[in-house]
Design a protein around this motif. Sequence first.
Motif, PDB file in Angstrom:
ATOM      1  N   ALA A 151       4.623  -2.606 -54.257  1.00 26.06           N
ATOM      2  CA  ALA A 151       3.883  -2.290 -55.817  1.00 26.06           C
ATOM      3  C   ALA A 151       2.861  -3.220 -55.397  1.00 26.06           C
ATOM      4  CB  ALA A 151       4.272  -3.324 -56.536  1.00 26.06           C
ATOM      5  N   ALA A 152       2.596  -4.336 -54.420  1.00 31.44           N
ATOM      6  CA  ALA A 152       1.508  -5.096 -54.357  1.00 31.44           C
ATOM      7  C   ALA A 152       0.939  -4.408 -53.318  1.00 31.44           C
ATOM      8  CB  ALA A 152       2.287  -6.702 -53.395  1.00 31.44           C
ATOM      9  N   LEU A 153       1.428  -4.010 -52.337  1.00 25.50           N
ATOM     10  CA  LEU A 153       0.608  -3.227 -50.940  1.00 25.50           C
ATOM     11  C   LEU A 153       0.368  -1.961 -51.554  1.00 25.50           C
ATOM     12  CD1 LEU A 153       3.453  -3.969 -48.560  1.00 25.50           C
ATOM     13  CD2 LEU A 153       1.322  -4.652 -48.486  1.00 25.50           C
ATOM     14  N   ASP A 154       1.236  -1.618 -52.655  1.00 29.16           N
ATOM     15  CA  ASP A 154      -0.261  -0.009 -52.370  1.00 29.16           C
ATOM     16  C   ASP A 154      -0.795  -0.473 -53.556  1.00 29.16           C
ATOM     17  OD1 ASP A 154       1.810   1.599 -51.645  1.00 29.16           O
ATOM     18  OD2 ASP A 154       3.132   1.816 -54.118  1.00 29.16           O
ATOM     19  N   GLU A 155      -1.263  -1.951 -54.235  1.00 30.42           N
ATOM     20  CA  GLU A 155      -2.477  -2.218 -54.876  1.00 30.42           C
ATOM     21  C   GLU A 155      -3.453  -2.459 -54.342  1.00 30.42           C
ATOM     22  OE1 GLU A 155      -3.198  -5.396 -58.387  1.00 30.42           O
ATOM     23  OE2 GLU A 155      -1.534  -4.829 -58.187  1.00 30.42           O
ATOM     24  N   ALA A 156      -2.595  -3.524 -53.195  1.00 27.06           N
ATOM     25  CA  ALA A 156      -4.774  -3.651 -52.009  1.00 27.06           C
ATOM     26  C   ALA A 156      -4.691  -2.323 -51.546  1.00 27.06           C
ATOM     27  CB  ALA A 156      -3.116  -4.428 -50.817  1.00 27.06           C
ATOM     28  N   ALA A 157      -3.969  -1.091 -50.994  1.00 29.18           N
ATOM     29  CA  ALA A 157      -4.773  -0.290 -50.529  1.00 29.18           C
ATOM     30  C   ALA A 157      -5.277  -0.153 -51.375  1.00 29.18           C
ATOM     31  CB  ALA A 157      -3.553   0.892 -50.545  1.00 29.18           C
ATOM     32  N   LEU A 158      -5.373   0.293 -52.530  1.00 30.62           N
ATOM     33  CA  LEU A 158      -6.064   1.133 -54.047  1.00 30.62           C
ATOM     34  C   LEU A 158      -7.108   0.258 -53.567  1.00 30.62           C
ATOM     35  CD1 LEU A 158      -4.144   1.801 -56.913  1.00 30.62           C
ATOM     36  CD2 LEU A 158      -5.350   3.566 -55.406  1.00 30.62           C
ATOM     37  N   ASN A 159      -7.163  -1.360 -53.803  1.00 28.30           N
ATOM     38  CA  ASN A 159      -8.592  -1.978 -53.571  1.00 28.30           C
ATOM     39  C   ASN A 159      -9.297  -1.619 -52.588  1.00 28.30           C
ATOM     40  OD1 ASN A 159      -7.097  -2.683 -56.355  1.00 28.30           O
ATOM     41  ND2 ASN A 159      -6.986  -4.909 -55.229  1.00 28.30           N
ATOM     42  N   ARG A 160      -8.400  -0.813 -52.027  1.00 27.46           N
ATOM     43  CA  ARG A 160      -9.002  -0.834 -50.406  1.00 27.46           C
ATOM     44  C   ARG A 160     -10.004   0.991 -50.034  1.00 27.46           C
ATOM     45  NH1 ARG A 160     -10.502  -3.865 -47.133  1.00 27.46           N
ATOM     46  NH2 ARG A 160      -8.562  -6.174 -46.980  1.00 27.46           N
TER      47      ARG A 160
ATOM     48  N   SER B  32       8.044  -0.020 -45.849  1.00 29.29           N
ATOM     49  CA  SER B  32       8.178   0.639 -44.706  1.00 29.29           C
ATOM     50  C   SER B  32       6.989   1.392 -44.889  1.00 29.29           C
ATOM     51  CB  SER B  32       9.197   1.001 -44.133  1.00 29.29           C
ATOM     52  OG  SER B  32       8.413   1.608 -42.771  1.00 29.29           O
ATOM     53  N   ARG B  33       6.845   2.445 -45.420  1.00 27.74           N
ATOM     54  CA  ARG B  33       5.662   3.320 -45.516  1.00 27.74           C
ATOM     55  C   ARG B  33       4.220   2.979 -46.080  1.00 27.74           C
ATOM     56  NH1 ARG B  33       6.699   7.674 -48.523  1.00 27.74           N
ATOM     57  NH2 ARG B  33       8.782   7.585 -49.030  1.00 27.74           N
ATOM     58  N   ALA B  34       4.705   1.510 -47.517  1.00 29.70           N
ATOM     59  CA  ALA B  34       3.737   1.478 -47.914  1.00 29.70           C
ATOM     60  C   ALA B  34       2.569   0.780 -47.259  1.00 29.70           C
ATOM     61  CB  ALA B  34       3.714   0.326 -48.757  1.00 29.70           C
ATOM     62  N   PHE B  35       3.928  -0.626 -46.162  1.00 28.96           N
ATOM     63  CA  PHE B  35       2.977  -0.832 -45.184  1.00 28.96           C
ATOM     64  C   PHE B  35       2.750  -0.489 -44.420  1.00 28.96           C
ATOM     65  CE2 PHE B  35       5.565  -5.446 -45.114  1.00 28.96           C
ATOM     66  CZ  PHE B  35       4.490  -6.194 -45.109  1.00 28.96           C
ATOM     67  N   GLY B  36       3.240   0.508 -43.819  1.00 26.77           N
ATOM     68  CA  GLY B  36       1.839   1.717 -43.176  1.00 26.77           C
ATOM     69  C   GLY B  36       0.602   2.684 -43.382  1.00 26.77           C
ATOM     70  N   ARG B  40      -2.717   1.023 -41.484  1.00 29.77           N
ATOM     71  CA  ARG B  40      -3.626   2.345 -41.399  1.00 29.77           C
ATOM     72  C   ARG B  40      -5.260   2.177 -41.287  1.00 29.77           C
ATOM     73  NH1 ARG B  40      -0.994   5.850 -44.028  1.00 29.77           N
ATOM     74  NH2 ARG B  40       0.352   6.534 -42.778  1.00 29.77           N
ATOM     75  N   VAL B  41      -5.111   1.376 -42.617  1.00 27.90           N
ATOM     76  CA  VAL B  41      -6.936   1.110 -42.684  1.00 27.90           C
ATOM     77  C   VAL B  41      -7.009  -0.316 -41.684  1.00 27.90           C
ATOM     78  CG1 VAL B  41      -8.283   0.061 -44.413  1.00 27.90           C
ATOM     79  CG2 VAL B  41      -6.198   1.961 -45.505  1.00 27.90           C
ATOM     80  N   ASP B  45     -10.182   1.070 -37.308  1.00 25.23           N
ATOM     81  CA  ASP B  45     -11.491  -0.336 -36.423  1.00 25.23           C
ATOM     82  C   ASP B  45     -11.105  -0.220 -35.219  1.00 25.23           C
ATOM     83  OD1 ASP B  45     -13.013  -0.174 -39.072  1.00 25.23           O
ATOM     84  OD2 ASP B  45     -12.497  -2.314 -39.679  1.00 25.23           O
ATOM     85  N   LEU B  46      -9.988  -0.396 -35.055  1.00 27.34           N
ATOM     86  CA  LEU B  46      -9.218  -1.098 -33.699  1.00 27.34           C
ATOM     87  C   LEU B  46      -8.985   0.169 -32.950  1.00 27.34           C
ATOM     88  CD1 LEU B  46      -7.405  -4.260 -34.266  1.00 27.34           C
ATOM     89  CD2 LEU B  46      -9.498  -4.167 -33.696  1.00 27.34           C
ATOM     90  N   GLY B  47      -8.700   1.472 -33.591  1.00 24.05           N
ATOM     91  CA  GLY B  47      -7.980   2.965 -32.538  1.00 24.05           C
ATOM     92  C   GLY B  47      -7.602   2.479 -32.617  1.00 24.05           C
ATOM     93  N   LEU B  48      -6.138   2.115 -33.702  1.00 19.87           N
ATOM     94  CA  LEU B  48      -4.740   2.135 -33.521  1.00 19.87           C
ATOM     95  C   LEU B  48      -3.686   2.741 -34.398  1.00 19.87           C
ATOM     96  CD1 LEU B  48      -4.502  -1.846 -31.599  1.00 19.87           C
ATOM     97  CD2 LEU B  48      -4.336   0.735 -30.305  1.00 19.87           C
ATOM     98  N   THR B  49      -2.620   3.549 -34.166  1.00 17.91           N
ATOM     99  CA  THR B  49      -1.527   2.873 -34.861  1.00 17.91           C
ATOM    100  C   THR B  49      -0.876   2.290 -34.869  1.00 17.91           C
ATOM    101  OG1 THR B  49       0.053   4.487 -33.635  1.00 17.91           O
ATOM    102  CG2 THR B  49      -1.864   5.433 -34.452  1.00 17.91           C
ATOM    103  N   TYR B  50      -0.495   2.104 -36.359  1.00 14.18           N
ATOM    104  CA  TYR B  50       0.727   0.898 -36.149  1.00 14.18           C
ATOM    105  C   TYR B  50       1.495   0.971 -34.631  1.00 14.18           C
ATOM    106  CZ  TYR B  50       4.030  -2.225 -37.775  1.00 14.18           C
ATOM    107  OH  TYR B  50       5.227  -2.923 -37.867  1.00 14.18           O
ATOM    108  N   PRO B  51       1.872   2.301 -34.592  1.00 10.74           N
ATOM    109  CA  PRO B  51       3.526   1.697 -33.245  1.00 10.74           C
ATOM    110  C   PRO B  51       2.444   1.757 -32.434  1.00 10.74           C
ATOM    111  CG  PRO B  51       3.602   4.027 -35.120  1.00 10.74           C
ATOM    112  CD  PRO B  51       2.427   3.272 -34.834  1.00 10.74           C
TER     113      PRO B  51
END
Lengths: 165, 165
Positions: A151-160, B32-36, B40-41, B45-51
């Motif tokens: 939930a926290a990550l989703d919110e952070a993503a939304l803010n971006r 895991s996908r939320a982190f992704g 990703r955002v 800037d660095l031109g990298l994917t997470y892996p």
Amino acid sequence: MTATPAPGPGAPATGDFLRLDEQICFSLNAASRAFGGVYRVLLKDLGLTYPQYLVMLVLWEHGELPVKKVGEHLRLDSGTLSPLLKRLEAAGLVRRERSARDERSVQVGLTEEGTALRERALDVPRRIAAATGADLEEIRALRARLDRLTAALDEAALNRAPGCT
Amino acid sequence: MTATPAPGPGAPATGDFLRLDEQICFSLNAASRAFGGVYRVLLKDLGLTYPQYLVMLVLWEHGELPVKKVGEHLRLDSGTLSPLLKRLEAAGLVRRERSARDERSVQVGLTEEGTALRERALDVPRRIAAATGADLEEIRALRARLDRLTAALDEAALNRAPGCT
DNA sequence: CGCAATTCAGTTGTGCACAACTTAATTGTC
DNA sequence: GACAATTAAGTTGTGCACAACTGAATTGCG
């Protein structure tokens, strides 16, 4: 083999961050893939992949749903679901038909075979739980933590989101 | 519903198992996908994917390594790493060259550009930590739990390897 | 009504994960 | 030295995740 101290002359605090960082999300990622491996074995008999299994869980629980709703339950979009549902349809587990009331929408429902598959899936959770070696209470706590994190990550993503800096 | 399988103390009704099951692994997967999404955002800037970022972390920490070792650090095999490393090479961040001592092995090392990129990655962990909204202690506890889980799952997977019970 | 904005599913393209396989080099054993 | 077994990287094929886009249907608003 693991986590030797940072190399180079006097590794600064920032060096620690790059390692800590790896540990947070990488552990999550690794655990997710480790689960994938166990599910892959268990689900092979059922002819399902793990994401397909998730879709079946949603349909077993909720019955017929539009693709949109399936995606909301699973946090997946049509780009992922469309081909996945076609494969489930080709396997004879799922029906897909345009809604009469809204021609944009496609209703996804279970075939008889798909409904019957549930019986064979009933012992998957127990075998997974056994593989984790964790008790239900620990799992519950972990789940709560992860859901808060998501939930926290989703919110952070939304803010971006577009327009924001 | 099935026969009650080894009910623990205060175990939920059997009908809940298919839902509980979803919650264990699905929460992990979703996190895991939320982190992704956040990575990703940040990594765009660095031109990298997470892996790719993970590979760079390993190289920044350990320097030149054979592909095999990189895979051990990241729990990835050559089927995943080979094309990924080629993309990093094409981006000019990484060198790949056959080891002179063992012609089977390919050493992966950083280019100057790859080494320099580390500076621009230094604030990624901080921004990720901010996005989680969690303190370091919580993260540490979560990581420990996840690593234990991964170890248990890996062991369970090994016990199902060919020839075993 | 007319038509722009929105919604939904699907398509395309890129990249990752992993199984199964191939090829080449090395190692162990004789 | 000969050669089977092993090891490392790479290739191929399938499937998932996601961004960006298309096209058709619906909705909202004047």
